[in-house]
Structures are given as C-alpha cells and as structure tokens.
Design a protein around this motif. Structure first.
Motif, PDB file in Angstrom:
ATOM      1  N   GLY A   1      40.474  22.615 -47.893  1.00  0.00           N
ATOM      2  CA  GLY A   1      41.396  23.648 -48.360  1.00  0.00           C
ATOM      3  C   GLY A   1      40.750  24.980 -48.700  1.00  0.00           C
ATOM      4  O   GLY A   1      41.442  25.947 -49.013  1.00  0.00           O
ATOM      5  N   THR A   2      39.433  25.057 -48.594  1.00  0.00           N
ATOM      6  CA  THR A   2      38.759  26.315 -48.905  1.00  0.00           C
ATOM      7  C   THR A   2      38.860  27.296 -47.743  1.00  0.00           C
ATOM      8  O   THR A   2      39.126  26.909 -46.599  1.00  0.00           O
ATOM      9  CB  THR A   2      37.275  26.097 -49.254  1.00  0.00           C
ATOM     10  OG1 THR A   2      36.615  25.504 -48.127  1.00  0.00           O
ATOM     11  CG2 THR A   2      37.121  25.213 -50.489  1.00  0.00           C
ATOM     12  N   VAL A   3      38.628  28.565 -48.064  1.00  0.00           N
ATOM     13  CA  VAL A   3      38.647  29.643 -47.076  1.00  0.00           C
ATOM     14  C   VAL A   3      37.437  30.539 -47.347  1.00  0.00           C
ATOM     15  O   VAL A   3      37.284  31.048 -48.458  1.00  0.00           O
ATOM     16  CB  VAL A   3      39.948  30.478 -47.184  1.00  0.00           C
ATOM     17  CG1 VAL A   3      39.914  31.662 -46.228  1.00  0.00           C
ATOM     18  CG2 VAL A   3      41.164  29.615 -46.915  1.00  0.00           C
ATOM     19  N   ASP A   4      36.585  30.700 -46.359  1.00  0.00           N
ATOM     20  CA  ASP A   4      35.442  31.599 -46.493  1.00  0.00           C
ATOM     21  C   ASP A   4      35.971  33.026 -46.498  1.00  0.00           C
ATOM     22  O   ASP A   4      36.800  33.371 -45.656  1.00  0.00           O
ATOM     23  CB  ASP A   4      34.492  31.384 -45.309  1.00  0.00           C
ATOM     24  CG  ASP A   4      33.173  32.100 -45.464  1.00  0.00           C
ATOM     25  OD1 ASP A   4      33.172  33.325 -45.709  1.00  0.00           O
ATOM     26  OD2 ASP A   4      32.126  31.439 -45.333  1.00  0.00           O
ATOM     27  N   PRO A   5      35.519  33.887 -47.383  1.00  0.00           N
ATOM     28  CA  PRO A   5      36.054  35.255 -47.431  1.00  0.00           C
ATOM     29  C   PRO A   5      35.599  36.161 -46.284  1.00  0.00           C
ATOM     30  O   PRO A   5      36.205  37.201 -46.033  1.00  0.00           O
ATOM     31  CB  PRO A   5      35.554  35.788 -48.779  1.00  0.00           C
ATOM     32  CG  PRO A   5      34.341  34.986 -49.078  1.00  0.00           C
ATOM     33  CD  PRO A   5      34.591  33.627 -48.478  1.00  0.00           C
ATOM     34  N   ASP A   6      34.564  35.763 -45.551  1.00  0.00           N
ATOM     35  CA  ASP A   6      34.008  36.590 -44.482  1.00  0.00           C
ATOM     36  C   ASP A   6      34.877  36.537 -43.220  1.00  0.00           C
ATOM     37  O   ASP A   6      35.167  35.444 -42.724  1.00  0.00           O
ATOM     38  CB  ASP A   6      32.594  36.111 -44.159  1.00  0.00           C
ATOM     39  CG  ASP A   6      31.966  36.903 -43.042  1.00  0.00           C
ATOM     40  OD1 ASP A   6      31.719  38.103 -43.233  1.00  0.00           O
ATOM     41  OD2 ASP A   6      31.742  36.313 -41.960  1.00  0.00           O
ATOM     42  N   PRO A   7      35.304  37.692 -42.680  1.00  0.00           N
ATOM     43  CA  PRO A   7      36.174  37.679 -41.489  1.00  0.00           C
ATOM     44  C   PRO A   7      35.531  37.020 -40.262  1.00  0.00           C
ATOM     45  O   PRO A   7      36.216  36.357 -39.491  1.00  0.00           O
ATOM     46  CB  PRO A   7      36.480  39.149 -41.220  1.00  0.00           C
ATOM     47  CG  PRO A   7      35.795  39.940 -42.247  1.00  0.00           C
ATOM     48  CD  PRO A   7      35.073  39.032 -43.175  1.00  0.00           C
ATOM     49  N   TYR A   8      34.220  37.185 -40.096  1.00  0.00           N
ATOM     50  CA  TYR A   8      33.535  36.532 -38.972  1.00  0.00           C
ATOM     51  C   TYR A   8      33.609  35.016 -39.125  1.00  0.00           C
ATOM     52  O   TYR A   8      33.966  34.305 -38.185  1.00  0.00           O
ATOM     53  CB  TYR A   8      32.078  37.008 -38.895  1.00  0.00           C
ATOM     54  CG  TYR A   8      31.251  36.249 -37.895  1.00  0.00           C
ATOM     55  CD1 TYR A   8      31.329  36.547 -36.535  1.00  0.00           C
ATOM     56  CD2 TYR A   8      30.391  35.241 -38.294  1.00  0.00           C
ATOM     57  CE1 TYR A   8      30.577  35.843 -35.599  1.00  0.00           C
ATOM     58  CE2 TYR A   8      29.628  34.534 -37.381  1.00  0.00           C
ATOM     59  CZ  TYR A   8      29.725  34.839 -36.037  1.00  0.00           C
ATOM     60  OH  TYR A   8      28.978  34.137 -35.117  1.00  0.00           O
ATOM     61  N   ALA A   9      33.292  34.521 -40.317  1.00  0.00           N
ATOM     62  CA  ALA A   9      33.357  33.080 -40.569  1.00  0.00           C
ATOM     63  C   ALA A   9      34.783  32.563 -40.404  1.00  0.00           C
ATOM     64  O   ALA A   9      34.997  31.470 -39.880  1.00  0.00           O
ATOM     65  CB  ALA A   9      32.829  32.760 -41.972  1.00  0.00           C
ATOM     66  N   GLN A  10      35.750  33.351 -40.834  1.00  0.00           N
ATOM     67  CA  GLN A  10      37.148  32.948 -40.665  1.00  0.00           C
ATOM     68  C   GLN A  10      37.511  32.848 -39.192  1.00  0.00           C
ATOM     69  O   GLN A  10      38.156  31.888 -38.761  1.00  0.00           O
ATOM     70  CB  GLN A  10      38.079  33.920 -41.387  1.00  0.00           C
ATOM     71  CG  GLN A  10      38.024  33.796 -42.885  1.00  0.00           C
ATOM     72  CD  GLN A  10      39.158  34.513 -43.567  1.00  0.00           C
ATOM     73  OE1 GLN A  10      40.152  34.915 -42.951  1.00  0.00           O
ATOM     74  NE2 GLN A  10      39.039  34.675 -44.875  1.00  0.00           N
TER      75      GLN A  10
END
Length: 105
Positions: free
Chosen positions: A19-28
C-alpha cells in the motif's frame, strides 16, 4: 483485458503491494510499468507488443523522469506515447498514472 488481438491495461497506479507509494515520479513510473508488464504477460502479450501508452502526470516537471522510465520499459518497441498533465489523480500521493495497449501478432 484481452479483446481479440488487443490487450488493454487501464490506468495503473504506483502502489506497492503493502500500500505504500514512493514519492519519486521516476520510481512511480517504474512501478506502473512493472504492473503493466505483469498484466500484459498475464493476457498473453509482451512489452515488445505494446503499441500505445498514455501517461497522466500531475506536474510537467515530471516529464523527463517518466519519459526515461518509459524508454527503459519499452526500448526499441517505442510505442506511440502521450503525456497529459492533469490537476490531480485519485490519490494525492500519486504523481503519475499510466495506461497501455498491446497488439498481438
């Protein structure tokens, strides 16, 4: 979803199994492409058969990072790609959401 020779993957969100979300747009974007790859393989296609992607970004500043992740995901396949900047996505943590379409030979 597979319809005839087409595989359609609706908007994928950059959510990890916990359920986590990495804040980095590349990682997303990388996470979205992992989800897309799993979905198209499950439907009998491969990343090389992706012919179109649509990327929804919440900030134009994310375009380079998301574009880099796109190139890494599809390489020489180079599907037709559209990036659209939107005011927001369903979850405020998301910076990107991605759709894909594949065509089976």
């Amino acid at each position: 979803m597979r319809v005839g020779s087409r595989v359609l993957v609706s908007g994928t969100a950059p959510i990890w199994p916990d359920g986590t979300v990495d804040p980095d747009p590349y990682a997303q974007a990388k996470r979205c492409f992992e989800i897309i790859e799993a979905a198209i393989r499950e439907a009998g296609a491969s990343p090389e058969q992706v012919v179109r992607t649509r990327m929804y970004l919440t900030d134009p500043a994310f375009a380079q990072a998301v574009g880099n992740a796109h190139s890494e995901a599809f390489g020489a396949a180079a599907p037709a790609a559209t990036m659209v900047v939107v005011k927001g996505l369903l979850d405020a943590r998301w910076r990107v959401e991605i759709e894909a379409e594949a065509e089976l030979d």
